[in-house]
Design an enzyme around this catalytic site. Structure first.
Site, mmCIF file in Angstrom:
data_model
loop_
_atom_site.group_PDB
_atom_site.id
_atom_site.type_symbol
_atom_site.label_atom_id
_atom_site.label_comp_id
_atom_site.label_asym_id
_atom_site.label_seq_id
_atom_site.Cartn_x
_atom_site.Cartn_y
_atom_site.Cartn_z
ATOM 1 N N CYS A 30 3.621 11.144 -4.959
ATOM 2 C CA CYS A 30 2.406 11.067 -5.853
ATOM 3 C C CYS A 30 1.458 12.571 -5.718
ATOM 4 O O CYS A 30 1.123 13.206 -6.750
ATOM 5 C CB CYS A 30 1.430 10.095 -5.817
ATOM 6 S SG CYS A 30 0.969 9.904 -4.221
ATOM 7 N N GLU A 36 -4.052 2.976 -7.207
ATOM 8 C CA GLU A 36 -3.551 4.286 -6.736
ATOM 9 C C GLU A 36 -2.422 4.931 -7.332
ATOM 10 O O GLU A 36 -1.422 4.161 -7.510
ATOM 11 C CB GLU A 36 -3.697 4.357 -5.079
ATOM 12 C CG GLU A 36 -4.825 4.005 -4.394
ATOM 13 C CD GLU A 36 -6.079 4.595 -4.775
ATOM 14 O OE1 GLU A 36 -6.004 5.690 -5.127
ATOM 15 O OE2 GLU A 36 -7.059 4.036 -4.208
ATOM 16 N N LYS A 42 4.009 -7.585 -2.356
ATOM 17 C CA LYS A 42 5.371 -7.557 -3.268
ATOM 18 C C LYS A 42 5.752 -6.251 -2.986
ATOM 19 O O LYS A 42 5.239 -5.252 -3.603
ATOM 20 C CB LYS A 42 4.769 -7.817 -4.607
ATOM 21 C CG LYS A 42 5.956 -7.857 -5.445
ATOM 22 C CD LYS A 42 5.779 -7.489 -6.816
ATOM 23 C CE LYS A 42 6.361 -6.198 -7.051
ATOM 24 N NZ LYS A 42 7.727 -5.569 -6.491
ATOM 25 N N GLU A 96 3.428 13.402 -15.878
ATOM 26 C CA GLU A 96 4.084 13.344 -14.087
ATOM 27 C C GLU A 96 5.582 12.992 -14.371
ATOM 28 O O GLU A 96 5.943 12.253 -15.117
ATOM 29 C CB GLU A 96 3.552 12.003 -13.639
ATOM 30 C CG GLU A 96 4.135 11.830 -12.224
ATOM 31 C CD GLU A 96 3.433 10.534 -11.261
ATOM 32 O OE1 GLU A 96 3.466 9.455 -12.016
ATOM 33 O OE2 GLU A 96 3.049 10.814 -10.113
HETATM 34 P P1 NAD Z 1 5.807 1.158 -10.416
HETATM 35 O O1 NAD Z 1 4.648 1.160 -11.041
HETATM 36 O O2 NAD Z 1 7.234 0.997 -11.316
HETATM 37 O O3 NAD Z 1 5.926 0.242 -9.543
HETATM 38 C C1 NAD Z 1 5.051 -0.099 -8.652
HETATM 39 C C2 NAD Z 1 4.945 -1.553 -8.035
HETATM 40 O O4 NAD Z 1 4.574 -2.593 -9.086
HETATM 41 C C3 NAD Z 1 6.334 -2.010 -7.553
HETATM 42 O O5 NAD Z 1 6.284 -2.934 -6.503
HETATM 43 C C4 NAD Z 1 6.828 -2.857 -8.798
HETATM 44 O O6 NAD Z 1 7.704 -3.762 -8.705
HETATM 45 C C5 NAD Z 1 5.433 -3.455 -9.703
HETATM 46 N N1 NAD Z 1 5.501 -3.484 -10.763
HETATM 47 C C6 NAD Z 1 6.441 -3.234 -11.898
HETATM 48 N N2 NAD Z 1 5.916 -3.615 -12.972
HETATM 49 C C7 NAD Z 1 4.889 -4.510 -12.965
HETATM 50 C C8 NAD Z 1 4.311 -5.627 -13.632
HETATM 51 N N3 NAD Z 1 4.407 -5.362 -14.967
HETATM 52 N N4 NAD Z 1 3.321 -6.118 -13.063
HETATM 53 C C9 NAD Z 1 3.119 -5.861 -12.022
HETATM 54 N N5 NAD Z 1 3.606 -5.061 -10.879
HETATM 55 C C10 NAD Z 1 4.615 -4.473 -11.524
HETATM 56 O O7 NAD Z 1 5.916 2.616 -9.585
HETATM 57 P P2 NAD Z 1 7.231 3.132 -8.936
HETATM 58 O O8 NAD Z 1 8.049 3.791 -9.657
HETATM 59 O O9 NAD Z 1 7.626 2.049 -7.797
HETATM 60 O O10 NAD Z 1 6.348 4.449 -7.857
HETATM 61 C C11 NAD Z 1 6.014 5.582 -8.712
HETATM 62 C C12 NAD Z 1 4.534 5.805 -9.020
HETATM 63 O O11 NAD Z 1 3.644 5.459 -8.019
HETATM 64 C C13 NAD Z 1 4.434 7.159 -9.650
HETATM 65 O O12 NAD Z 1 3.504 7.234 -10.787
HETATM 66 C C14 NAD Z 1 3.659 7.702 -8.415
HETATM 67 O O13 NAD Z 1 2.728 8.810 -8.575
HETATM 68 C C15 NAD Z 1 2.746 6.496 -7.716
HETATM 69 N N6 NAD Z 1 2.324 6.804 -6.515
HETATM 70 C C16 NAD Z 1 1.003 7.031 -6.325
HETATM 71 C C17 NAD Z 1 0.504 7.090 -5.053
HETATM 72 C C18 NAD Z 1 -0.865 7.367 -4.669
HETATM 73 O O14 NAD Z 1 -1.536 7.034 -3.874
HETATM 74 N N7 NAD Z 1 -1.544 7.531 -5.944
HETATM 75 C C19 NAD Z 1 1.408 6.960 -4.073
HETATM 76 C C20 NAD Z 1 2.592 6.769 -4.241
HETATM 77 C C21 NAD Z 1 3.334 6.525 -5.619
#
Ligand code: NAD
Length: 483
Positions: free
Chosen positions: A280, A246, A171, A381
């Site tokens: 991130c 992550e 997904k 963040e």
């Molecule tokens: P997000 O948490 O909004 O979404 C991540 C994924 O989860 C997406 O596919 C989204 O559709 C899905 N999602 C959203 N709500 C959900 C729910 N209730 N249940 C299950 N899945 C759900 O994050 P984002 O805005 O896409 O990405 C940014 C975040 O990702 C930042 O916090 C960043 O630090 C983190 N990030 C971490 C790393 C790492 O390796 N540590 C790498 C890249 C990004």
């Protein structure tokens, strides 16, 4: 674009879809994508479950050969994929091209994992017996990814899932579904059997939760925000599934009095603003020893004023738009809260229009000074091109401030002193540490992940991936004739 389930491209069961706009020009529609629901997840999981026995029975090198071919496909389509990624997520084209190359490298690394060891042989108490461990696959694995590295993150999760013999329900983020579709198409063209990799697109809450709650999904690897990660963790741990999270970062660059300030300035600014700070591992706090506070601040200010903000497809652009209206609102809101708490805005922070005056989610990269270590700008963040300067007395206070947040993803120190560099590497709470380097940037073949709230104590990439995507069986074989 469509879902990919059981080897076939298809619409969502509901027939519903959404349009994804270019965040630099909101009237430019990239395309439409399905708004799937739990019924599509059920079909995808069923397809993955049906494909699992034959896939795990295939030799690992044969699975690796498919990944090699998929890497060739990614390499060949790289320039087109980069343009799609730039239009869909706003990532500047130079960064998008580098990510396409990196995604192919990641597939090649994991293709070669098929030819490395899947276990160990031990000497046992019984001299006649053969005692060994064998890494076996988990089953159907769920992969939930963010939009900010729309090729690299799916690649570093899906490739190890597959090479170690799992089947996958993937997904991607709504904001990066078309790029994800192009990635899956390369794997399909490379000869992946139907059902081994399934793509389901739509709202995170609906599909993400359906994957997490599905009893046939034995493990989920998630990269994204802490808020979503903790919701997922509750669902997954309650039913005993394996989970890898992550999450976010609040990454410091500590600049000591003996540092090369020109080098520090360049790498801190790039670390803060590349991909509009939506990494991130982005640098978000500059923690500087008072002796060099003034000269570093002047250099940072000058470098910020040279940053080119604009069309991600323009090769001269360093900073493109934020990915969505929602992110723009959140970033502007956090800057306003920071100012209300007393931080001084030295540069930027205002909303900008897109190329040719069109609507776009642009913000001018912002530099804040006099930021209190307790303030929102120093603690939360932001995920935007925002950098905060925090002056400190000395190295000790620098370490304390750097560690004084809930996150622990990456960290950098700028110094010419070996003793300080070593002490920093030892004492900083971060999964990735750079001495005289950017906080951002990940090598494809080494472990990656954070400490504290940035991760679930797991590591991705390189040989570390085998830990999550397999389980160990310990086998003793004793010849029957030996008494
Ligand atoms: P997000 O948490 O909004 O979404 C991540 C994924 O989860 C997406 O596919 C989204 O559709 C899905 N999602 C959203 N709500 C959900 C729910 N209730 N249940 C299950 N899945 C759900 O994050 P984002 O805005 O896409 O990405 C940014 C975040 O990702 C930042 O916090 C960043 O630090 C983190 N990030 C971490 C790393 C790492 O390796 N540590 C790498 C890249 C990004």
């Amino acid at each position: 674009m469509q879902n990919f389930i059981g080897g076939e491209w298809q619409d969502a069961e509901s027939g519903a879809w959404y349009e994804r706009e270019n965040p630099a020009r909101t009237r430019d529609i990239i395309g439409r994508a399905p708004l799937s629901d739990a019924r599509d997840v059920d079909r995808a999981v069923a397809a993955a479950k049906a494909a699992y026995p034959a896939w795990r029975a295939m030799s690992a090198p044969a699975r690796g050969a498919i990944l090699h071919r998929a890497a060739d496909c990614l390499a060949a389509k790289g320039p087109d994929l980069a343009v799609l990624m730039a239009r869909e997520t706003g990532k500047p084209i130079v960064e998008a091209e580098a990510e396409a190359v990196r995604a192919a490298d990641i597939l090649r690394f994991f293709a070669a994992e098929a030819e490395r060891s899947f276990g160990e042989v031990y000497e046992g108490r019984d001299a006649q017996a053969l005692l060994y461990t064998r890494r076996t696959p988990l089953g159907v694995v769920g992969i939930i990814s963010p939009w900010n590295f729309p090729l690299a993150i799916p690649a570093w999760k899906i490739a190890p899932s597959l090479v170690f013999g799992n089947t996958v329900v993937f997904k991607p983020s709504r904001e990066a579904a078309h790029t994800a579709g192009a990635f899956v198409a390369c794997l399909a063209e490379a000869g992946l059997p139907p059902g081994v990799l399934n793509l389901v697109v739509g709202g995170g809450e609906t599909i993400g939760q359906a994957i997490a709650a599905h009893p046939d999904v034995v493990a989920v690897s998630f990269t994204g925000s802490n808020a979503v990660g903790s919701t997922l963790a509750q669902t997954l741990t309650a039913r005993g599934a394996k989970i890898q999270l992550e999450l976010g970062g609040k990454n410091p660059a500590v600049v000591l009095a003996d540092a090369d300030l020109d080098l520090a300035t360049e790498l801190i600014v790039l670390g803060a603003v590349q991909n509009a700070g939506q990494r991130c591992t982005a640098t978000s706090r500059v923690i500087v020893e008072r002796d060099v506070y003034e000269p570093l601040r002047e250099r940072l200010l000058e470098r910020f004023s040279e940053i080119t903000v604009g069309d991600p497809l323009d090769r001269g652009t360093l900073v493109g738009p934020l990915v969505s209206a929602q992110r723009l609102k959140a970033v502007l809101g956090m800057m306003a809260r920071g100012e209300a708490e007393g931080a001084k805005r030295l540069y930027g922070g205002e909303r900008l229009s897109g190329p040719g005056g069109e609507d776009g989610y642009f913000v001018r990269p912002a530099l804040f000074d006099a930021v209190s270590p307790e303030s929102v700008l120093a603690q939360e963040e932001i995920f935007g091109p925002v950098l905060s300067i925090i002056p400190v007395r000395d190295f000790e206070e620098g370490i304390a401030v750097a560690n004084g947040v809930r996150y622990g993803l990456s960290a950098a120190v700028f110094t010419n002193r070996l003793d300080r560099a070593l002490a920093f590497a030892e004492r900083i709470d971060a999964g990735v540490v750079r001495i005289n380097g950017q906080t951002a940037g990940v090598e494809p073949h080494v472990p990656f992940g954070g400490m504290k709230a940035s991760s679930s104590y797991s590591r991705e990439q390189g040989r570390a991936a085998i830990e999550f995507f397999t389980q160990t069986k310990t086998v003793t074989i004793r010849p029957p004739s030996v008494s």
